[in-house]
Design a protein around this motif. Sequence first.
Motif, PDB file in Angstrom:
ATOM      1  N   ASN A  10      11.550 -46.033   8.797  1.00 41.05           N
ATOM      2  CA  ASN A  10      10.252 -46.678   8.555  1.00 41.05           C
ATOM      3  C   ASN A  10       9.397 -46.671   9.813  1.00 41.05           C
ATOM      4  O   ASN A  10       8.185 -46.449   9.758  1.00 41.05           O
ATOM      5  N   TRP A  11      10.060 -46.892  10.944  1.00 38.44           N
ATOM      6  CA  TRP A  11       9.338 -46.884  12.218  1.00 38.44           C
ATOM      7  C   TRP A  11       8.773 -45.479  12.498  1.00 38.44           C
ATOM      8  O   TRP A  11       7.616 -45.323  12.902  1.00 38.44           O
ATOM      9  N   ILE A  12       9.593 -44.451  12.262  1.00 39.36           N
ATOM     10  CA  ILE A  12       9.175 -43.069  12.498  1.00 39.36           C
ATOM     11  C   ILE A  12       7.955 -42.712  11.633  1.00 39.36           C
ATOM     12  O   ILE A  12       6.961 -42.182  12.128  1.00 39.36           O
ATOM     13  N   THR A  13       8.033 -43.044  10.346  1.00 43.78           N
ATOM     14  CA  THR A  13       6.920 -42.726   9.449  1.00 43.78           C
ATOM     15  C   THR A  13       5.648 -43.439   9.902  1.00 43.78           C
ATOM     16  O   THR A  13       4.568 -42.843   9.932  1.00 43.78           O
ATOM     17  N   ALA A  14       5.796 -44.720  10.272  1.00 42.59           N
ATOM     18  CA  ALA A  14       4.629 -45.497  10.699  1.00 42.59           C
ATOM     19  C   ALA A  14       4.000 -44.894  11.958  1.00 42.59           C
ATOM     20  O   ALA A  14       2.783 -44.702  12.034  1.00 42.59           O
ATOM     21  N   GLN A  15       4.845 -44.573  12.948  1.00 44.51           N
ATOM     22  CA  GLN A  15       4.333 -44.010  14.205  1.00 44.51           C
ATOM     23  C   GLN A  15       3.654 -42.669  13.984  1.00 44.51           C
ATOM     24  O   GLN A  15       2.590 -42.392  14.535  1.00 44.51           O
ATOM     25  N   ALA A  16       4.310 -41.827  13.188  1.00 46.48           N
ATOM     26  CA  ALA A  16       3.778 -40.483  12.944  1.00 46.48           C
ATOM     27  C   ALA A  16       2.445 -40.566  12.205  1.00 46.48           C
ATOM     28  O   ALA A  16       1.491 -39.854  12.542  1.00 46.48           O
ATOM     29  N   ALA A  17       2.361 -41.473  11.240  1.00 45.98           N
ATOM     30  CA  ALA A  17       1.119 -41.617  10.469  1.00 45.98           C
ATOM     31  C   ALA A  17      -0.010 -42.098  11.368  1.00 45.98           C
ATOM     32  O   ALA A  17      -1.155 -41.667  11.232  1.00 45.98           O
ATOM     33  N   ARG A  18       0.322 -42.963  12.319  1.00 48.91           N
ATOM     34  CA  ARG A  18      -0.695 -43.452  13.249  1.00 48.91           C
ATOM     35  C   ARG A  18      -1.260 -42.338  14.118  1.00 48.91           C
ATOM     36  O   ARG A  18      -2.419 -42.376  14.516  1.00 48.91           O
ATOM     37  N   ALA A  19      -0.435 -41.358  14.435  1.00 48.14           N
ATOM     38  CA  ALA A  19      -0.940 -40.219  15.219  1.00 48.14           C
ATOM     39  C   ALA A  19      -1.773 -39.303  14.327  1.00 48.14           C
ATOM     40  O   ALA A  19      -2.817 -38.792  14.725  1.00 48.14           O
ATOM     41  N   ALA A  20      -1.311 -39.111  13.089  1.00 48.08           N
ATOM     42  CA  ALA A  20      -1.935 -38.120  12.203  1.00 48.08           C
ATOM     43  C   ALA A  20      -3.342 -38.502  11.754  1.00 48.08           C
ATOM     44  O   ALA A  20      -4.137 -37.626  11.427  1.00 48.08           O
ATOM     45  N   VAL A  21      -3.666 -39.799  11.741  1.00 53.14           N
ATOM     46  CA  VAL A  21      -5.028 -40.184  11.314  1.00 53.14           C
ATOM     47  C   VAL A  21      -6.092 -39.614  12.249  1.00 53.14           C
ATOM     48  O   VAL A  21      -7.248 -39.501  11.864  1.00 53.14           O
ATOM     49  N   ALA A  67      17.985 -46.121  -0.160  1.00 55.75           N
ATOM     50  CA  ALA A  67      17.896 -47.559   0.154  1.00 55.75           C
ATOM     51  C   ALA A  67      16.872 -48.230  -0.753  1.00 55.75           C
ATOM     52  O   ALA A  67      15.862 -47.633  -1.092  1.00 55.75           O
ATOM     53  N   PRO A  68      17.138 -49.500  -1.130  1.00 52.08           N
ATOM     54  CA  PRO A  68      16.168 -50.199  -1.966  1.00 52.08           C
ATOM     55  C   PRO A  68      14.824 -50.332  -1.243  1.00 52.08           C
ATOM     56  O   PRO A  68      14.795 -50.567  -0.037  1.00 52.08           O
ATOM     57  N   GLY A  69      13.746 -50.145  -1.974  1.00 49.64           N
ATOM     58  CA  GLY A  69      12.421 -50.292  -1.352  1.00 49.64           C
ATOM     59  C   GLY A  69      11.976 -49.102  -0.528  1.00 49.64           C
ATOM     60  O   GLY A  69      11.004 -49.196   0.222  1.00 49.64           O
ATOM     61  N   ALA A  70      12.678 -47.966  -0.652  1.00 47.48           N
ATOM     62  CA  ALA A  70      12.364 -46.799   0.177  1.00 47.48           C
ATOM     63  C   ALA A  70      10.948 -46.276  -0.064  1.00 47.48           C
ATOM     64  O   ALA A  70      10.199 -46.032   0.900  1.00 47.48           O
ATOM     65  N   ALA A  71      10.576 -46.142  -1.325  1.00 50.97           N
ATOM     66  CA  ALA A  71       9.249 -45.612  -1.648  1.00 50.97           C
ATOM     67  C   ALA A  71       8.156 -46.549  -1.142  1.00 50.97           C
ATOM     68  O   ALA A  71       7.160 -46.105  -0.557  1.00 50.97           O
ATOM     69  N   LEU A  72       8.384 -47.835  -1.327  1.00 49.05           N
ATOM     70  CA  LEU A  72       7.412 -48.827  -0.872  1.00 49.05           C
ATOM     71  C   LEU A  72       7.244 -48.767   0.650  1.00 49.05           C
ATOM     72  O   LEU A  72       6.141 -48.889   1.173  1.00 49.05           O
ATOM     73  N   GLY A  73       8.356 -48.550   1.371  1.00 48.18           N
ATOM     74  CA  GLY A  73       8.317 -48.440   2.828  1.00 48.18           C
ATOM     75  C   GLY A  73       7.386 -47.325   3.288  1.00 48.18           C
ATOM     76  O   GLY A  73       6.593 -47.493   4.220  1.00 48.18           O
ATOM     77  N   ILE A  74       7.463 -46.174   2.614  1.00 46.65           N
ATOM     78  CA  ILE A  74       6.607 -45.035   2.952  1.00 46.65           C
ATOM     79  C   ILE A  74       5.139 -45.356   2.651  1.00 46.65           C
ATOM     80  O   ILE A  74       4.264 -45.148   3.493  1.00 46.65           O
ATOM     81  N   LEU A  75       4.902 -45.886   1.458  1.00 44.36           N
ATOM     82  CA  LEU A  75       3.522 -46.173   1.053  1.00 44.36           C
ATOM     83  C   LEU A  75       2.885 -47.225   1.957  1.00 44.36           C
ATOM     84  O   LEU A  75       1.703 -47.143   2.299  1.00 44.36           O
ATOM     85  N   THR A  76       3.694 -48.217   2.367  1.00 45.50           N
ATOM     86  CA  THR A  76       3.188 -49.261   3.264  1.00 45.50           C
ATOM     87  C   THR A  76       2.825 -48.679   4.631  1.00 45.50           C
ATOM     88  O   THR A  76       1.777 -49.002   5.196  1.00 45.50           O
ATOM     89  N   ALA A  77       3.685 -47.798   5.138  1.00 43.47           N
ATOM     90  CA  ALA A  77       3.399 -47.167   6.434  1.00 43.47           C
ATOM     91  C   ALA A  77       2.085 -46.384   6.382  1.00 43.47           C
ATOM     92  O   ALA A  77       1.277 -46.442   7.316  1.00 43.47           O
ATOM     93  N   LEU A  78       1.868 -45.670   5.278  1.00 43.46           N
ATOM     94  CA  LEU A  78       0.627 -44.903   5.126  1.00 43.46           C
ATOM     95  C   LEU A  78      -0.584 -45.813   5.057  1.00 43.46           C
ATOM     96  O   LEU A  78      -1.601 -45.574   5.709  1.00 43.46           O
TER      97      LEU A  78
END
Length: 283
Positions: free
Chosen positions: A92-103, A122-133
């Motif tokens: 989740n941290w990786i996706t969040a950081q990467a998305a912050r650079a990509a904007v 893992a439970p909530g996996a899809a939500l984790g990605i969507l939240t990071a975005l």
Amino acid sequence: HAKVGGKNHSRFFEKSMSRNLMRRREIEAELRAAIQRDELSIFFQPIIDLATGRIRTFEALVRWFHPEKGELRPDEFIPVAEETGVIVTLGNWITAQAARAAVHWPEDVTLAVNLSPMQIRAPGAALGILTALRDAGLAPSRLELEVTESLFLDDNQSTANFINELSAAGIRFALDDFGTGYSSLGSIHKFPFSKIKVDRSFVSGANVGRKSEAIIRAVAEMGARLDMEIVAEGLETVDQVRAVRATGCTLGQGYYFSRAVPDYLAAMLIAQEREGAPMRASA
Ligand code: C2E
Ligand code: MG
Ligand code: MG
Ligand code: MG
């Protein structure tokens, strides 16, 4: 204890086993703290349009700069993160950081993020990605998730739900390391991949030759028919780039173009390329 190899051999074996185990335990404990300590960072490697030399995507690749151990490769700590469950927080941290650079990139440059099987289940996996975005303000259409064939080893409903839910939200999927696992054709048939990444082993080293060229050509042809793009991984030389381009494969990634670089250098690569200096297009 096995008699084969004698007492010394098994002692040696035990020692190296426990050293290995100790290193894994250490990595596990330290990995949990590493995010807080700011020891991890995300690097980005460009994926290039082989016809034009333009940057189409950056793949996020995690790096760990350990204060004592030096740089640890993901191949060393991602498996430990998977075994221990740390991968969920880490991912989740990786996706969040990467998305912050990509904007900050132009809208036609997409972001690719690798996902491990355990992260997806893992439970909530899809939500984790969507939240990071959402938190980063990156449109789902700019994210591509890379998964490997090992994900499909056992027929898992949560995997199918994850892929279908995120596909419906506009996120695309790429099949990574194609050709090294099992059930490849089955998973291509079943899931909506927009991209296939042909494993580096088909391109590099001893494997270059008529046989691997024929395989890449066949995959490229399949991709064209199924409306999927094909990426050749691990391009290191101009000869490999030319050979791969001749097979009909449209995208390439590898040290020939660039290694994975920090976010500020990724932004600089884009700026250079947009100012009219395509990435080694003369190949
Ligand atoms: P991958 O997803 O197949 O990533 C490509 C790997 O090949 C990267 O290694 C990249 O640095 C390397 N590579 C790229 N071009 C070349 C080349 O021309 N020659 C050679 N020899 N290698 C090249 P890296 O960064 O060490 O990552 C290894 C693997 O670790 C990745 O393979 C991926 O499976 C995993 N990984 C990396 N970052 C993450 C992450 O953020 N999350 C997860 N779940 N896995 C990750
Ligand atoms: Mg990958
Ligand atoms: Mg790969
Ligand atoms: Mg790999």
